[in-house]
Design an enzyme around this catalytic site. Structure first.
Site, PDB file in Angstrom:
ATOM      1  N   VAL A  86       0.997  -1.216  -0.125  1.00  0.00           N
ATOM      2  CA  VAL A  86       0.014   0.059  -0.329  1.00  0.00           C
ATOM      3  C   VAL A  86       0.867   1.315   0.025  1.00  0.00           C
ATOM      4  O   VAL A  86       1.793   1.312   0.746  1.00  0.00           O
ATOM      5  CB  VAL A  86      -0.736   0.069   1.374  1.00  0.00           C
ATOM      6  CG1 VAL A  86      -1.780   1.143   1.379  1.00  0.00           C
ATOM      7  CG2 VAL A  86      -1.784  -1.280   1.276  1.00  0.00           C
ATOM      8  N   LYS A  87       0.719   2.030  -0.914  1.00  0.00           N
ATOM      9  CA  LYS A  87       1.461   3.296  -1.292  1.00  0.00           C
ATOM     10  C   LYS A  87       0.698   4.445  -0.615  1.00  0.00           C
ATOM     11  O   LYS A  87      -0.419   4.963  -0.832  1.00  0.00           O
ATOM     12  CB  LYS A  87       1.983   3.439  -2.577  1.00  0.00           C
ATOM     13  CG  LYS A  87       3.122   4.618  -2.796  1.00  0.00           C
ATOM     14  CD  LYS A  87       2.887   5.133  -4.060  1.00  0.00           C
ATOM     15  CE  LYS A  87       3.628   4.208  -5.005  1.00  0.00           C
ATOM     16  NZ  LYS A  87       3.868   4.708  -6.516  1.00  0.00           N
TER      17      LYS A  87
END
Length: 224
Positions: A86-87
């Site tokens: 997850v960025k």
């Protein structure tokens, strides 16, 4: 050093994978739009398609800017595939979300990092990766490589496990400089990676070898 490709193009990802040097992928909404991938359902499917090509981590970026929204989006992204990272943006809410996800064992990539202090906060929160943007710093007459050096020193000083993912890589020398400093990952366009193959002496040498082989093959066999 790991090589990630910064794209949403399945064709380029497959090409890099076929070269045998690809370790992962980073992408974002802008890169998705560039490939004509729009709409939540299509974007989510595209992430899965990418994960089915690459065996390593695939960074998928949240759109929300508030903590609750980031958590909701991030959990949906992480549920798509085990390779999803997850960025999240380097903001107060983003760092809080990184801490939340790290506590749940969900991999994170802290993006839009432009200072050593920001990288320190991301590592303290438990980020899997931190993404300093080398090229964008160079664009404003600031030495992006100096930032990579600072982060490397800080992380080594305190034993942080957060990996330095050098982003906004513009050309092959950026890759070489990052490798010399000790960045854990370089994410870049395929063109920057394939440029590493090229050297005029390699081309000249191969041409000479082939010419000599052809000449030798055309000579008659020595008489017995």
């Amino acid at each position: 050093m790991k090589f990630f490709i910064d794209t949403a193009s399945l064709a380029q990802i497959k090409e890099a994978q076929d070269l045998g040097i690809l370790d992962g992928v980073t992408t974002n909404p802008s890169l998705m739009a560039k490939e004509g991938i729009t709409g939540t359902d299509r974007v989510m499917k595209h992430y899965v398609d990418i994960c089915n090509i690459v065996s390593g981590d695939v960074s998928a970026e949240v759109i929300a800017t508030d903590f609750d929204g980031m958590v909701r989006e991030g959990e949906n992204l992480a549920a798509l595939h085990p390779n999803i990272t997850v960025k999240l943006p380097m903001t107060r809410e983003g760092v809080k979300a990184i801490k939340h996800f790290s506590g749940k064992g969900i991999k994170t990539n802290c993006t839009l990092v432009f200072s050593a202090g920001q990288a320190l906060l991301a590592a303290k929160a438990g980020a899997t990766y931190v993404s300093p943007f080398v090229g964008r710093l160079d664009d404003i007459s600031t030495d992006g490589m100096q930032l990579i050096e600072q982060i490397r020193t800080i992380y080594d000083n305190y034993g942080f496990s957060t990996q330095i993912l050098a982003a906004s890589i513009r050309h092959p020398m950026h890759i070489i400089q990052c490798a010399e400093i000790g960045a854990d990952v370089a994410t870049c366009p395929l063109s920057a990676i394939t440029a590493l193959f090229e050297h005029p002496l390699t081309t000249i040498g191969l041409e000479k070898f082939l010419a000599d082989h052809k000449k030798a093959a055309q000579q008659p066999a020595a008489a017995k």
